[in-house]
Design an enzyme around this catalytic site. Structure first.
Site, mmCIF file in Angstrom:
data_model
loop_
_atom_site.group_PDB
_atom_site.id
_atom_site.type_symbol
_atom_site.label_atom_id
_atom_site.label_comp_id
_atom_site.label_asym_id
_atom_site.label_seq_id
_atom_site.Cartn_x
_atom_site.Cartn_y
_atom_site.Cartn_z
ATOM 1 N N HIS A 171 0.820 -1.204 0.000
ATOM 2 C CA HIS A 171 0.000 0.000 0.000
ATOM 3 C C HIS A 171 0.861 1.264 0.000
ATOM 4 O O HIS A 171 0.671 2.154 0.828
ATOM 5 C CB HIS A 171 -0.918 0.028 1.225
ATOM 6 C CG HIS A 171 -1.869 -1.111 1.304
ATOM 7 N ND1 HIS A 171 -2.498 -1.478 2.485
ATOM 8 C CD2 HIS A 171 -2.318 -1.976 0.367
ATOM 9 C CE1 HIS A 171 -3.278 -2.517 2.267
ATOM 10 N NE2 HIS A 171 -3.187 -2.841 0.986
ATOM 11 N N PRO A 172 1.819 1.394 -0.918
ATOM 12 C CA PRO A 172 2.603 2.628 -0.944
ATOM 13 C C PRO A 172 1.752 3.809 -1.389
ATOM 14 O O PRO A 172 0.813 3.659 -2.174
ATOM 15 C CB PRO A 172 3.709 2.325 -1.959
ATOM 16 C CG PRO A 172 3.114 1.297 -2.862
ATOM 17 C CD PRO A 172 2.224 0.459 -1.991
#
Length: 561
Positions: free
Chosen positions: A469-470
């Protein structure tokens, strides 16, 4: 070769497919989409249970890797990003979780004007078609199909929810609705048994429009600037260099790694970083590539007393039967991502909304599908969902094929290290409840001998993995380090916007696909100059005990392992 379009979209991912559909609804404009990946028609993409295959291969995945992470004893961490139509929505874990309403209010407080929960909720609804129908919080007519998988048929799912309740937390009927906090069912992007990526939901229905052109296997080299205005893009395709001119706006939707990398290659970003890579600085913008953040997690695994887990389905013959049932009938275990229950809790009484997320899986295995437990087991994936550590994405050269330097700086902040200690101890407490007695055997990982802060820290450093989940590398805001304004326009450059999760100021307390799609839906109205949907007045659920106790309800059973 040169062509001209009204809009050029770079990246056909979670946001880009939404943009392609919504912008091309207007027959008077022309839209070009450039995507480096190819077709998403593989069975391994379309069958939900096969998610680990495209996520961990190279055909559909950019296969980024971090620099040695100082907080992880120098380990490099895998950072998959979709390289295919649908982008990461075609290779992700299919989880549909929006985030807590206060996450979006936090964005607004940090300078993202107009992005509070009241403004965002109507666009979550516009995007969604929830299998149980719409209400004040859920949508019923949108392109993105969401459902509850196999509705927790495996008894372990409901046992985990009940264990959370016994430990003193409330149950939530819908974590995407009135009340996120608590334990309950998790939702996924699946329709009629098929992965419902943005390629399926948005792009494919629009492909027949004569005003939409999609070019796959096209590598965008740079955005073309005339003074301080984006006027087109340069890209490689079919062995030749091409230029596409843009009459209105260039939209960068290449994701939290690809978008800052492209801006930097185009001469937009921190001057010292660009000069060091041999790129001429055309527009100094120091925040490009900074503020990188990610959800990280550890696996807490247990052996299971009863032979009911997915570990019994890991053999080739079992996988063949699951695949055959899915292929011919679109039913069975193949239609689920198997994250069918979970929870959101606060790690401390003083917090106003949850900062810990649990994914429960009735199997003991890694994300890449390797090294499953011999025998039966289950696990909880957990980590602090509001990380404080920040990293960066920085180009190495002007060559688009050379991956940028990526550093998340995992565990750089003490708050994050303490967050993982709390996650592990709270998970053990939940699994120790009577609801799990029938199933719980020995703790496999980290093992009962790992108890002290130092022992837990060592386990986390050794085993922490990205939750993929960057975000945050082209942050939305008003200060000098912001990259885009509240309408997602690149500051100081006309005709250029960034629309994907790279603009998130902070991580939402949930998986990122749903808020990325919401963001793109709202951004399309901005691009088209249409009135934004009216703000919602939906009530936000507040769990009992907020500000007084860490528990959201009185424990009904033992509160320590």
């Amino acid at each position: 070769m040169q062509e001209s379009f009204d809009y050029i979209i770079i990246g056909a991912g979670s946001a880009g497919c939404v943009l392609a559909n919504r912008l091309s609804e207007d027959p008077t404009v022309s839209v070009l989409v450039l995507e480096f990946g190819g077709s998403d028609k593989s069975i391994f993409i379309q069958m939900p249970t096969a998610l680990s295959i495209p996520m961990n291969g190279t055909k559909y995945n950019w296969r980024y890797e971090t620099l040695p992470e100082p907080g992880l004893d120098g380990r490099r961490v895998n950072c998959p990003r979709g390289k295919v139509l649908g982008g990461s929505s075609s290779i992700n874990g299919l989880v549909y979780m929006r985030g807590h309403p206060r996450d979006f209010d936090e964005w607004a407080s940090l300078g993202a004007k107009g992005w509070s929960y009241a403004n965002c909720l109507p666009y979550f609804q516009k995007a969604e078609s929830w299998t149980d129908g719409g209400d004040t919080y859920r949508g019923s007519n949108g392109p993105l199909a969401t459902n509850a998988g196999n509705r927790m048929k495996n008894p372990l799912y409901k046992a985990f929810v009940e264990a959370g309740h016994q430990a003193g937390y409330i149950k939530t009927e819908d974590p995407n609705g009135y009340m996120q906090e608590g334990f309950g069912a998790m939702h996924m992007t699946v329709k009629d048994g098929v992965r419902w990526s943005t390629a399926n939901a948005y792009l494919r229905p629009a492909l027949e429009r004569p005003n939409l052109k999609v070019i796959t296997h096209a590598m965008t080299r740079r955005i073309l600037l005339n003074e301080k205005r984006a006027v087109g893009v340069e890209y490689d395709w079919n062995g030749a260099r091409h230029t596409a001119n843009c009459r209105r706006e260039v939209v960068v939707s290449a994701g939290p790694i690809g978008s800052p990398h492209l801006l930097q290659r185009s001469g937009i970003g921190p001057g010292a970083v660009l000069s060091g890579a041999g790129v001429e600085v055309l527009h100094e913008l120091p925040g490009v590539g900074e503020n990188l953040q990610d959800h990280a997690e550890v696996y807490i695994q247990y052996a299971c007393k009863e032979p009911i887990t997915l570990n019994g389905k890991m053999g080739l013959f079992s996988k063949f039967l699951i695949g055959a049932e899915w292929f011919f009938f679109k039913r069975g275990l193949g239609v689920s991502n198997h994250f069918e229950s979970g929870g959101f809790i606060r790690s401390d009484a003083s917090l106003a909304w949850p900062d810990i997320q649990f994914h429960f899986l009735p199997a003991a295995v890694r994300y890449d599908g390797k090294k499953p437990l011999k025998g039966h087991g289950f696990m909880v994936l957990t980590g602090p969902n509001k990380p404080k550590s920040r990293g960066y994405v920085r180009l190495r050269s002007a060559d688009p094929a050379e991956h940028p330097d990526i550093l998340f700086n995992y565990l750089d902040r003490e708050e994050d290290r303490e967050g993982f200690r709390r996650c592990l101890r709270l998970t053990r407490e939940i699994i120790a409840q009577p609801a799990m007695d029938r199933y719980r055997a020995d703790e496999i990982a980290p093992g009962k001998d790992v108890q002290s802060d130092d022992e837990i820290d060592a386990f986390v450093r050794k085993t922490l993995e990205s939750t993929y989940h960057p975000c945050g590398t082209c942050r939305m805001g008003e200060d000098d380090m912001a990259v885009v304004d509240s309408e997602l326009r690149v500051r100081g450059v006309e005709g250029l916007r960034v629309i994907d999760s790279s603009v998130f100021p902070t991580e939402p307390n949930a998986n990122l696909n749903a808020p990325t799609i919401m963001l793109a839906e709202r951004a399309c109205d901005m691009l088209r100059g249409r009135p934004l949907l009216p703000a919602s007045n939906a009530e936000v659920g507040v769990a009992p005990g907020v500000g007084v106790t860490q528990r959201s309800a009185a424990p009904t059973r033992k509160t320590s392992p």
